[in-house]
Enzyme design. Structure first.
Site, PDB file in Angstrom:
ATOM      1  N   ARG A 211     -17.733  29.304  -0.336  1.00  0.00           N
ATOM      2  CA  ARG A 211     -17.670  30.186  -1.504  1.00  0.00           C
ATOM      3  C   ARG A 211     -17.477  29.367  -2.782  1.00  0.00           C
ATOM      4  NH1 ARG A 211     -15.047  33.883   2.337  1.00  0.00           N
ATOM      5  NH2 ARG A 211     -13.030  32.869   1.995  1.00  0.00           N
ATOM      6  N   PHE A 227     -24.856  41.035   3.244  1.00  0.00           N
ATOM      7  CA  PHE A 227     -23.680  41.184   4.100  1.00  0.00           C
ATOM      8  C   PHE A 227     -22.448  40.728   3.304  1.00  0.00           C
ATOM      9  CE2 PHE A 227     -27.342  39.804   6.630  1.00  0.00           C
ATOM     10  CZ  PHE A 227     -27.522  40.880   7.484  1.00  0.00           C
ATOM     11  N   ASP A 249     -24.201  45.535   1.326  1.00  0.00           N
ATOM     12  CA  ASP A 249     -23.502  45.672   2.599  1.00  0.00           C
ATOM     13  C   ASP A 249     -23.689  47.108   3.077  1.00  0.00           C
ATOM     14  OD1 ASP A 249     -21.225  43.773   4.053  1.00  0.00           O
ATOM     15  OD2 ASP A 249     -21.014  45.903   4.538  1.00  0.00           O
ATOM     16  N   SER A 250     -23.651  47.295   4.392  1.00  0.00           N
ATOM     17  CA  SER A 250     -23.811  48.649   4.940  1.00  0.00           C
ATOM     18  C   SER A 250     -22.516  49.443   4.948  1.00  0.00           C
ATOM     19  CB  SER A 250     -24.362  48.563   6.373  1.00  0.00           C
ATOM     20  OG  SER A 250     -23.454  47.872   7.215  1.00  0.00           O
ATOM     21  N   CYS A 340     -22.324  32.670  12.716  1.00  0.00           N
ATOM     22  CA  CYS A 340     -21.053  32.462  13.400  1.00  0.00           C
ATOM     23  C   CYS A 340     -21.188  32.824  14.872  1.00  0.00           C
ATOM     24  CB  CYS A 340     -19.942  33.287  12.749  1.00  0.00           C
ATOM     25  SG  CYS A 340     -20.218  35.065  12.834  1.00  0.00           S
TER      26      CYS A 340
END
Length: 396
Positions: A211, A227, A249-250, A340
């Protein structure tokens, strides 16, 4: 103490410090042991080579606590191991100023099945193995003693516990959570942390350095964050001077938290941020159809392959999102893409991304290989598991 006898030759893996003993390596269990009990690990020649936690429900039948055959695996053992893990982070120069730090990273710290993250004065612990679950009280006591925290909250609600024959469990293990909520400052940006209902232990600490890198690359760039969860990458991009940030994002609740996080940082220009609740795959297709272009795109999806059995299906999903990512990049743009998934190794992930670049018809080169923050180590001889892997790729 029960004795776990190994098949001939299977002791070599243990002696090389790999802490997992699979069902196929076991010859027999001599004596009785309940889930989580400590057993002696015995080579085919009768030599005791380790002490481990027994887990009859799992394909990983035992996880090694110590290669010292005489080690006393007791409360003092776990308090000492916890204290050693906390001390390792305390002396790391990159972690000294961080409000959020991983204190224990499972096998890499000699504590299979134990995850502990510190957010300010609160520690969140996650216990995912039968052995770790059995020694819960000692681990919690060790965390309180080593950190002086005001609360330990347990988030042992991962599905992987069912593979160990364990039910999910969550709740306070010590103290009380702050009544006014929990916040941390990460690289100058303030963020809410929901240790009760958030993903994992409440926050993705492993992406801290990535980040920060996003912020360093963001100046005057149009950013697309897919995401986005609670906006960690997005806010760092704004802090770095991005000209615009579109975050998708959902999850409506995650986006609501992201918006609150932005409001916690009045130094950031909120007019440059847009939040979109949508399925990311569909959103990427829509942006491509509109002919949109971005200068920096972040793809940080949830795990698509929890095990190698899911790798083929996951590879298609990773290929799809990276293909659209490349198509949406402006010339000279940068794609920061992550996985991941335990079932997708770095070599496979790089091949998938390279194939997506080829299908997109772009000339691409790797700028950085992106790893987890230093408080999420992967030991040389221990399982990699769902470790973070990523690539920063620039197109021509």
């Amino acid at each position: 103490m029960a004795r776990l006898h190994l098949q001939p030759g299977r002791e070599r893996t243990v002696l090389r410090r790999h802490p997992w003993i699979f069902a196929g390596s076991v010859a027999r269990l001599e004596g009785r042991a309940r889930p989580g009990d400590t057993v002696d690990v015995v080579a085919a020649d009768g030599t005791v080579i380790a002490r481990a936690a027994w887990s009859p429900e799992s394909q990983i039948r035992a996880r090694v606590w110590s290669l010292d055959a005489e080690a006393a695996v007791d409360h003092a053992f776990f308090k000492r191991k916890v204290a050693e893990s906390v001390a390792r982070r305390a002396t790391h120069p990159m972690l000294s100023a961080q409000d959020g730090v991983r204190l224990i990273h499972g096998e890499s710290d000699g504590l299979p099945g134990v995850i502990a993250d510190r957010y300010g004065a609160v520690v969140v612990v996650q216990l995912t193995s039968a052995g770790a679950d059995k020694w819960r009280d000692a681990i919690v006591a060790g965390l309180v003693q080593a950190t002086g925290c005001v609360a330990v909250y347990e988030r042992s609600d991962s599905e992987v516990r069912r593979l160990e024959g364990l039910e999910p469990r969550a709740g306070l293990a010590y103290g009380e959570l702050p009544a006014d909520g929990l916040q941390i400052v990460e690289n100058g940006v303030r963020m809410e942390v929901d240790v009760v209902g958030g993903h994992k232990t409440g926050f993705y600490l492993d992406q801290r350095d990535n980040r920060k890198l996003t912020g360093e690359l963001a100046r005057d760039r149009r950013i697309l964050n897919c995401f986005c969860y609670t906006g960690g990458f997005s806010l760092q991009a704004l802090a770095g001077g991005a000209s615009s940030v579109l975050s998708i994002d959902s999850s409506g609740p995650a986006l609501a938290t992201a918006a609150r996080n932005l409001a916690l940082n009045p130094q950031l220009d909120a007019s440059r941020a847009d939040w979109c609740e949508d399925d990311v795959f569909e959103a990427l297709r829509g942006l491509n159809a509109e002919g949109r272009k971005f200068d920096l795109i972040i793809l940080d999806p949830p795990k698509f392959a929890p095990s190698a059995a899911h790798a083929e299906r996951a590879a298609r999903a990773y290929k799809d999102i990276n293909l659209f990512g490349f198509r949406l990049l402006a010339p000279g743009g940068i794609l920061m893409t992550y996985s991941c998934s335990g079932g997708i190794g770095l070599e496979m992930f790089q091949k998938i991304v390279a194939s997506a670049a080829g299908d997109a018809g772009v000339d691409a080169r790797i700028l950085h290989r992106l790893a987890a923050a230093p408080d999420h180590p992967v030991g040389l001889a221990v399982p990699e598991g769902e470790y973070l892997k990523g690539l920063a790729i620039q197109v021509g």
